[in-house]
Design a protein around this motif. Structure first.
Motif, PDB file in Angstrom:
ATOM      1  N   UNK A  91       2.717   0.434 -13.563  1.00 26.54           N
ATOM      2  CA  UNK A  91       1.670   0.662 -12.574  1.00 26.54           C
ATOM      3  C   UNK A  91       1.310   2.144 -12.509  1.00 26.54           C
ATOM      4  N   UNK A  92       2.321   2.990 -12.584  1.00 18.39           N
ATOM      5  CA  UNK A  92       2.068   4.430 -12.593  1.00 18.39           C
ATOM      6  C   UNK A  92       1.193   4.803 -13.782  1.00 18.39           C
ATOM      7  N   UNK A  93       1.420   4.134 -14.911  1.00 15.84           N
ATOM      8  CA  UNK A  93       0.579   4.367 -16.080  1.00 15.84           C
ATOM      9  C   UNK A  93      -0.868   4.001 -15.837  1.00 15.84           C
ATOM     10  N   UNK A  94      -1.087   2.907 -15.083  1.00 18.58           N
ATOM     11  CA  UNK A  94      -2.458   2.524 -14.737  1.00 18.58           C
ATOM     12  C   UNK A  94      -3.099   3.596 -13.864  1.00 18.58           C
ATOM     13  N   UNK A  95      -2.337   4.100 -12.886  1.00 21.88           N
ATOM     14  CA  UNK A  95      -2.862   5.176 -12.055  1.00 21.88           C
ATOM     15  C   UNK A  95      -3.225   6.397 -12.897  1.00 21.88           C
ATOM     16  N   UNK A  96      -2.374   6.711 -13.858  1.00 22.71           N
ATOM     17  CA  UNK A  96      -2.648   7.868 -14.718  1.00 22.71           C
ATOM     18  C   UNK A  96      -3.931   7.642 -15.520  1.00 22.71           C
ATOM     19  N   UNK A  97      -4.105   6.435 -16.050  1.00 25.99           N
ATOM     20  CA  UNK A  97      -5.318   6.105 -16.806  1.00 25.99           C
ATOM     21  C   UNK A  97      -6.554   6.230 -15.912  1.00 25.99           C
ATOM     22  N   UNK A  98      -6.485   5.647 -14.710  1.00 24.37           N
ATOM     23  CA  UNK A  98      -7.643   5.698 -13.814  1.00 24.37           C
ATOM     24  C   UNK A  98      -7.915   7.123 -13.337  1.00 24.37           C
ATOM     25  N   UNK A  99      -6.851   7.905 -13.164  1.00 28.60           N
ATOM     26  CA  UNK A  99      -7.037   9.311 -12.818  1.00 28.60           C
ATOM     27  C   UNK A  99      -7.740  10.049 -13.947  1.00 28.60           C
TER      28      UNK A  99
ATOM     29  N   UNK B 264       0.829  -1.206   0.000  1.00 33.48           N
ATOM     30  CA  UNK B 264       0.000   0.000   0.000  1.00 33.48           C
ATOM     31  C   UNK B 264       0.867   1.261   0.000  1.00 33.48           C
ATOM     32  N   UNK B 265       1.974   1.247   0.765  1.00 30.79           N
ATOM     33  CA  UNK B 265       2.853   2.420   0.777  1.00 30.79           C
ATOM     34  C   UNK B 265       3.506   2.629  -0.582  1.00 30.79           C
ATOM     35  N   UNK B 266       3.906   1.531  -1.220  1.00 31.46           N
ATOM     36  CA  UNK B 266       4.501   1.641  -2.552  1.00 31.46           C
ATOM     37  C   UNK B 266       3.498   2.233  -3.531  1.00 31.46           C
ATOM     38  N   UNK B 267       2.243   1.797  -3.464  1.00 33.96           N
ATOM     39  CA  UNK B 267       1.230   2.319  -4.374  1.00 33.96           C
ATOM     40  C   UNK B 267       0.920   3.788  -4.087  1.00 33.96           C
ATOM     41  N   UNK B 268       0.967   4.177  -2.815  1.00 28.33           N
ATOM     42  CA  UNK B 268       0.813   5.607  -2.514  1.00 28.33           C
ATOM     43  C   UNK B 268       1.913   6.417  -3.183  1.00 28.33           C
ATOM     44  N   UNK B 269       3.140   5.894  -3.109  1.00 25.17           N
ATOM     45  CA  UNK B 269       4.262   6.604  -3.726  1.00 25.17           C
ATOM     46  C   UNK B 269       4.123   6.646  -5.244  1.00 25.17           C
ATOM     47  N   UNK B 270       3.581   5.574  -5.833  1.00 26.37           N
ATOM     48  CA  UNK B 270       3.323   5.581  -7.271  1.00 26.37           C
ATOM     49  C   UNK B 270       2.269   6.624  -7.632  1.00 26.37           C
ATOM     50  N   UNK B 271       1.220   6.677  -6.832  1.00 28.69           N
ATOM     51  CA  UNK B 271       0.061   7.506  -7.183  1.00 28.69           C
ATOM     52  C   UNK B 271       0.253   8.979  -6.884  1.00 28.69           C
TER      53      UNK B 271
ATOM     54  N   UNK C 246      11.543   8.063 -22.930  1.00 29.32           N
ATOM     55  CA  UNK C 246      12.671   7.194 -22.600  1.00 29.32           C
ATOM     56  C   UNK C 246      13.110   7.301 -21.141  1.00 29.32           C
ATOM     57  N   UNK C 247      12.389   8.022 -20.315  1.00 30.24           N
ATOM     58  CA  UNK C 247      12.792   8.173 -18.912  1.00 30.24           C
ATOM     59  C   UNK C 247      12.581   6.865 -18.160  1.00 30.24           C
ATOM     60  N   UNK C 248      13.607   6.432 -17.412  1.00 26.88           N
ATOM     61  CA  UNK C 248      13.568   5.160 -16.695  1.00 26.88           C
ATOM     62  C   UNK C 248      13.180   5.365 -15.226  1.00 26.88           C
ATOM     63  N   UNK C 249      12.710   4.284 -14.613  1.00 25.72           N
ATOM     64  CA  UNK C 249      12.418   4.320 -13.183  1.00 25.72           C
ATOM     65  C   UNK C 249      13.720   4.323 -12.390  1.00 25.72           C
ATOM     66  N   UNK C 250      13.772   5.030 -11.261  1.00 22.65           N
ATOM     67  CA  UNK C 250      14.963   4.986 -10.407  1.00 22.65           C
ATOM     68  C   UNK C 250      15.217   3.556  -9.922  1.00 22.65           C
ATOM     69  N   UNK C 251      16.485   3.152  -9.808  1.00 22.01           N
ATOM     70  CA  UNK C 251      16.798   1.770  -9.391  1.00 22.01           C
ATOM     71  C   UNK C 251      16.183   1.393  -8.048  1.00 22.01           C
ATOM     72  N   UNK C 252      16.174   2.341  -7.096  1.00 19.40           N
ATOM     73  CA  UNK C 252      15.620   2.006  -5.788  1.00 19.40           C
ATOM     74  C   UNK C 252      14.114   1.752  -5.851  1.00 19.40           C
ATOM     75  N   UNK C 253      13.417   2.461  -6.769  1.00 22.29           N
ATOM     76  CA  UNK C 253      11.988   2.224  -6.936  1.00 22.29           C
ATOM     77  C   UNK C 253      11.743   0.894  -7.635  1.00 22.29           C
ATOM     78  N   UNK C 254      12.607   0.565  -8.589  1.00 24.22           N
ATOM     79  CA  UNK C 254      12.484  -0.724  -9.269  1.00 24.22           C
ATOM     80  C   UNK C 254      12.670  -1.866  -8.280  1.00 24.22           C
ATOM     81  N   UNK C 255      13.604  -1.710  -7.334  1.00 25.16           N
ATOM     82  CA  UNK C 255      13.821  -2.758  -6.337  1.00 25.16           C
ATOM     83  C   UNK C 255      12.589  -2.935  -5.464  1.00 25.16           C
ATOM     84  N   UNK C 256      11.987  -1.833  -5.032  1.00 30.04           N
ATOM     85  CA  UNK C 256      10.760  -1.938  -4.229  1.00 30.04           C
ATOM     86  C   UNK C 256       9.651  -2.633  -5.026  1.00 30.04           C
TER      87      UNK C 256
END
Length: 452
Positions: free
Chosen positions: A91-99, A56-63, A236-246
């Protein structure tokens, strides 16, 4: 609006996100797959919900970046989508779509469209019945005429509604790309995810009536979305490595809790020494094998990330469910501290305190649960544990009230009223607790009332 059926909910400001067990990730066998980090009920009754502090915390950070763009309230996302998503950006893209749905007011407009269609359907039905009666009186074939008069308008109405929904989905795609651009994030993840979903149904597309679908046809949708998305300066922007690990840890957690041990072993073989693989294997070991071995594996995870609250939470949960509540208290206290007193972890800590059967720990459990309930007022397990803690203290009035609130949160209004009625006889008349009990006694069925 959701992808692939069952939803995950998030609210803006202080989002409350609940995972719903997805059929695609092993919700088979002995009951619903709702195990991860203290499964809790939620307001989406009738669905097996997974409540997990880490995810849930990860999804909050995504959203959060997307939801800053507009004042969103509820977003639904599928747990299977989370499991399938290879990167945070998907997942962030899904949040953007739902938003995009939220920004367009699509839910309310869809309700209005459905209400209009229902009215039109009733009129068509009455007209068809009238035609059948008229044909019968004229000596014609009442059945054939009536059925044609009823079915033709109904089919047209259904096609009209589905066309409207497909338009909403297309609008949400466009809005989602705009939100991602506004927050400096790539829309590539949204394209990749939708492309993968479209491939799942592509082999059936020749047999599909495009006018009877709720979403645009997969190939057409992805092509239009990809053209729009590739024009983004952030493509072409990539996700930060620490976010990818989470993100990888989240997927490993879902696998460990929801999949069979042999499936986990194939997905995360012993030769894989990455942190996500070790996480998945530790979870699977505690759930299906040797508790002592699992605790050793979790301790090794803690050595790698000593400030990760969710590793301590996992250790506490394993010990608690393994019948060692007293040993679970220390790691759960550490998890609560490191997570800044996450409500779900506080509930589990209180459960461990209660499970020791030590009345001296009841006061601490009450404090934790009251704090958690202030942020999670619809969690039946929290009220049930609170009732137990009050019972340990000998406070039967508040124990009855908490039990009534637990029943109310589960949707068991009959039991809730009975317990609340008994609580009223033990509480000072007019006190805040008495008023809450009285509210439960007098609540009307089939309402969305909330009692706190």
């Amino acid at each position: 609006m959701s992808l692939n059926g069952t939803p995950i909910r998030t609210r803006h400001a202080t989002p409350a996100i609940a995972l719903v067990a997805a059929i695609a990730i092993g919700a088979t066998g002995g009951g619903p797959a709702v195990t991860p980090a203290r499964a809790q009920d939620s307001t989406t009754r009738g669905m097996p919900l997974i409540r997990d502090a880490e995810i849930e915390q990860l999804l909050r950070d995504y959203a959060q970046p997307v939801l800053r763009v507009m004042d969103g309230r509820h977003i639904f996302i599928n747990a299977g989508t989370l499991f399938d998503a290879k990167t945070p950006n998907e997942v962030i893209g899904v949040f953007a779509h739902e938003t995009g749905h939220l920004a367009g007011g699509h839910l309310q407009r869809l309700r209005e469209q459905l209400a209009s269609a229902q009215t039109a359907g009733i009129v068509a039905l009455l007209a068809g019945i009238g035609a059948a009666v008229a044909a019968s009186r004229a000596g014609g074939s009442a059945g054939d005429v009536g059925m044609a008069a009823i079915m033709a308008p109904q089919s047209a109405i259904m096609r009209s509604v589905l066309s409207y929904v497909r338009t909403q989905e297309d609008q949400a795609d466009h809005a989602g790309v705009k939100f991602l651009n506004a927050t400096g994030q790539s829309p590539k993840g949204m394209v990749d995810l939708f492309k993968r979903l479209s491939n799942e149904v592509l082999f059936n597309s020749r047999y599909i009536d495009p006018y009877m679908q709720t979403h645009p046809m997969p190939a057409d949708r992805v092509a239009a979305l990809e053209t729009l998305a590739k024009a983004s300066p952030y493509w072409d922007r990539k996700d930060p490595p620490e976010l990818q690990l989470r993100h990888d840890l989240m997927r490993a957690k879902l696998s460990g809790f929801l999949e069979r041990p042999d499936t986990v072993a194939r997905r995360y073989p012993a030769g894989d020494h990455g942190l996500p693989a070790r996480y998945a294997r530790a979870i699977s070991t505690y759930r299906h094998s040797d508790l002592r071995q699992a605790v050793a594996q979790i301790d090794a995870l803690i050595q790698v990330q000593p400030n990760n609250p969710y590793f301590y939470e996992l250790k506490g949960q394993a010990l608690l469910e393994g019948g060692h509540p007293a040993e679970a208290i220390a790691p759960l206290r550490q998890a609560a501290q490191l997570s800044h007193n996450n409500a779900l972890i506080e509930i589990m800590l209180a459960q461990a305190l209660n499970a020791t059967n030590n009345p001296k720990l009841a006061e601490e459990a009450v404090g934790l649960l009251r704090s958690a309930i202030a942020r999670e007022p619809e969690a039946p397990e929290a009220y049930a544990q609170l009732a137990m803690a009050y019972g340990r203290k000998g406070d039967l009035a508040n124990a009855d009230l908490a039990s009534a609130q637990a029943a109310f949160a589960r949707g068991d209004l009959k039991t809730a009223r009975q317990l609340a009625t008994r609580a009223k006889t033990r509480l000072p008349i007019g006190s805040p607790a008495w008023v809450r009990a009285d509210d439960i006694v007098n609540v009307k069925p089939n309402t969305n009332a909330k009692i706190q």
